[in-house]
Design a protein around this motif. Structure first.
Motif, PDB file in Angstrom:
ATOM      1  N   GLY A  59     -23.483  22.934 -21.034  1.00  0.00           N
ATOM      2  CA  GLY A  59     -22.723  24.183 -21.093  1.00  0.00           C
ATOM      3  C   GLY A  59     -21.791  24.239 -22.285  1.00  0.00           C
ATOM      4  N   LEU A  60     -21.147  23.119 -22.613  1.00  0.00           N
ATOM      5  CA  LEU A  60     -20.273  23.088 -23.787  1.00  0.00           C
ATOM      6  C   LEU A  60     -21.072  23.335 -25.062  1.00  0.00           C
ATOM      7  CD1 LEU A  60     -17.979  20.059 -22.911  1.00  0.00           C
ATOM      8  CD2 LEU A  60     -17.317  22.456 -22.991  1.00  0.00           C
ATOM      9  N   TRP A  61     -22.242  22.705 -25.157  1.00  0.00           N
ATOM     10  CA  TRP A  61     -23.105  22.955 -26.316  1.00  0.00           C
ATOM     11  C   TRP A  61     -23.488  24.427 -26.390  1.00  0.00           C
ATOM     12  CZ3 TRP A  61     -28.075  24.914 -26.243  1.00  0.00           C
ATOM     13  CH2 TRP A  61     -28.751  24.907 -27.478  1.00  0.00           C
ATOM     14  N   LEU A  62     -23.860  25.007 -25.271  1.00  0.00           N
ATOM     15  CA  LEU A  62     -24.298  26.397 -25.238  1.00  0.00           C
ATOM     16  C   LEU A  62     -23.190  27.344 -25.678  1.00  0.00           C
ATOM     17  CD1 LEU A  62     -26.509  28.446 -24.440  1.00  0.00           C
ATOM     18  CD2 LEU A  62     -25.586  28.388 -22.109  1.00  0.00           C
ATOM     19  N   ASN A  63     -21.962  27.079 -25.242  1.00  0.00           N
ATOM     20  CA  ASN A  63     -20.855  27.996 -25.524  1.00  0.00           C
ATOM     21  C   ASN A  63     -20.270  27.824 -26.913  1.00  0.00           C
ATOM     22  OD1 ASN A  63     -20.941  29.274 -23.020  1.00  0.00           O
ATOM     23  ND2 ASN A  63     -19.652  27.712 -22.067  1.00  0.00           N
ATOM     24  N   HIS A  64     -20.439  26.644 -27.519  1.00  0.00           N
ATOM     25  CA  HIS A  64     -19.746  26.387 -28.778  1.00  0.00           C
ATOM     26  C   HIS A  64     -20.659  26.107 -29.966  1.00  0.00           C
ATOM     27  CE1 HIS A  64     -15.708  26.279 -26.983  1.00  0.00           C
ATOM     28  NE2 HIS A  64     -16.322  25.755 -25.940  1.00  0.00           N
ATOM     29  N   LYS A  65     -21.842  25.587 -29.753  1.00  0.00           N
ATOM     30  CA  LYS A  65     -22.699  25.202 -30.881  1.00  0.00           C
ATOM     31  C   LYS A  65     -23.989  25.998 -30.987  1.00  0.00           C
ATOM     32  CE  LYS A  65     -21.670  20.417 -32.185  1.00  0.00           C
ATOM     33  NZ  LYS A  65     -22.201  19.045 -32.197  1.00  0.00           N
TER      34      LYS A  65
END
Length: 462
Positions: A226-232
């Motif tokens: 989820g962090l990858w999806l939202n930021h990268k």
């Protein structure tokens, strides 16, 4: 903005300003200076009141930020705007307003708001000049022309810098997209898929352990995936339809978990778990489609460490500032410097130094999350941007990065191994709209860590 072009434009604006000063009598400029110096606090307050009333202005400013930091700077700007201008000072005046324009670009202040601010200052000062009863009509006209022309020249300086920096950022965003897609996406995609299925396994365990404890179920949006999806993800692929579908399906998964458990007493429906497994499998499939469309475009890496270079910093940090301010999810900046690196180069040679830098990069990449960013900032200095941080998590993660580098020696040619340590400065984004504010806080903390004996972490604002 390219330095040669900046110099050319600065020289043209300096010449225009010199002509304006030359044709305006000293007595008129002195009177304007007296009026502006006296009115500066009121003008500054009116300037920011106008900004805060505008919906776009409120996206960048808060009353607290204005009162604590910005009013003083604006007051000083107005006070010095019309001070005596010897020829040798004109380039400095234009240069300072170039810097103001570059700050506006970094913060992404709309140019329409900048123009509105210039109109506020100009209009207020003209009104005060017209109230000067002892000025003749001709002197009033001369004063108004000087104020109008000077504000136009300074606005031109701001706009030249703003547009130059903005175009540079657009180019960097395009280069950043090429860099992100040039990394080994096949391996990254497999890592993210593994993260997805780890989340699924942990969620199923939590469901069976506590079917009523909805709040104990980990959110997929805050998982590594989820962090990858939202930021990268968007930096890698751009705003493509598949990415929108990936986001929508991720939100559906979180929503389905909440709704599916509502009203359950002592059991988890087997069909519900099957549906959840299908959802995650489809997420993995969508990720594969995205990856296949963006494989191996080689561009823009640091040649030695293969990390992001600092030219990508504006595109990333502007985006993180926006996320932080909109969603109240602060990011953190860590500046990391390899201790006594010159000694390593001088004693063991530059090849050993390169091996150490590569090893540090590998350890940093292995111990940050998928949504974080690691830069080769320059020389032996690195920068890490950690997304969705708070003070306690930042303390733990910064200390962990420092420790993981020092934990085991770095092998170099000849069978030797070197113990390497880092000095680290860390800062949590505090709501300031200019990302360089946070970078400078981290950099100041780094200097303090080095002065304090090295091999330590100093936190700027915790």
């Amino acid at each position: 903005m390219h330095e040669a072009l900046k110099l050319q434009k600065t020289e043209a604006l300096v010449a225009t300003l010199a002509a304006l000063v030359e044709r305006t009598p000293d007595v008129i400029r002195a009177r304007i200076h007296a009026v502006a110096a006296k009115a500066a606090p009121d003008v500054a307050n009116q300037f920011y009141e106008t900004f805060l009333q505008h919906p776009q202005g409120r996206a960048f400013l808060t009353h607290k930020l204005v009162q604590e930091r910005l009013v003083h700077s604006m007051t000083h700007w107005v006070e010095t705007l019309f001070q005596p201008m010897p020829a040798e000072a004109l380039a400095g005046i234009i240069g300072r307003n170039f810097e103001v324009g570059m700050v506006h670009a970094r913060v992404n202040v709309p140019v329409s708001l900048v123009n509105q601010g210039v109109r506020v200052v100009r209009g207020d000062l003209i009104s005060r000049i017209m109230e000067q009863g002892d000025l003749s009509i001709n002197d009033q006209i001369g004063a108004i022309r000087f104020v109008t022309d000077l504000m136009d020249i300074l606005a031109d300086a701001m706009h030249e810098a703003y547009l130059g920096d903005l175009l540079g950022t657009v180019r960097h965003q395009q280069s950043l997209k090429m860099f992100m897609t040039s990394q080994n996406l096949a391996l990254e995609a497999e890592r993210l898929k593994s993260s997805l299925f780890d989340w699924l396994r942990n969620t199923i365990v939590a469901l069976y352990d506590s079917p009523q404890g909805v709040n104990d179920i980990p959110s997929i949006e805050h998982s590594d995936f989820g962090l990858w999806l939202n930021h990268k993800a968007e930096l890698t692929f751009g705003p493509v339809p598949e990415l929108s579908a990936l986001r929508d399906r991720t939100q559906d998964v979180d929503r389905r978990i909440r709704q599916g458990l509502r009203g359950r007493v002592d059991r988890v429906d087997r069909d519900f778990v099957k549906t959840l497994n299908t959802d995650v499998t489809q997420l993995a499939y969508l990720l594969s489609i995205l990856t296949e469309k963006a494989m191996e475009i080689e561009s823009g890496r640091d040649a030695l460490t293969r990390l992001l270079t600092r030219r990508f910093m504006p595109a990333i940090l502007q985006r993180e500032v926006g996320i932080s301010m909109r969603q109240n999810m602060p990011f953190a900046v860590l500046m990391l410097d390899c201790d006594h690196f010159k000694r390593i180069n001088d004693t063991y040679g530059h090849s050993a130094g390169d091996q150490v830098l590569t090893g540090i990069a590998e350890r940093l990449l292995a111990h940050v999350r998928a949504g974080d960013f690691v830069f080769r900032y320059g020389g032996e200095e690195f920068m890490v941007v950690m997304t969705e941080m708070d003070a306690s998590a930042l303390r733990i993660k910064a200390e962990a990065l420092c420790s993981v580098v020092a934990a085991s020696p770095f092998p170099i040619a000849g069978g030797e191994a070197l113990t390497v340590t880092l000095s680290v400065g860390a800062a949590l984004h505090d709501g300031h709209p200019d990302y360089e504010h946070t970078v400078n806080q981290a950099d100041t903390a780094l200097l303090e860590a080095k002065r304090g004996g090295r091999n330590r972490v100093v936190f700027a604002n915790l």
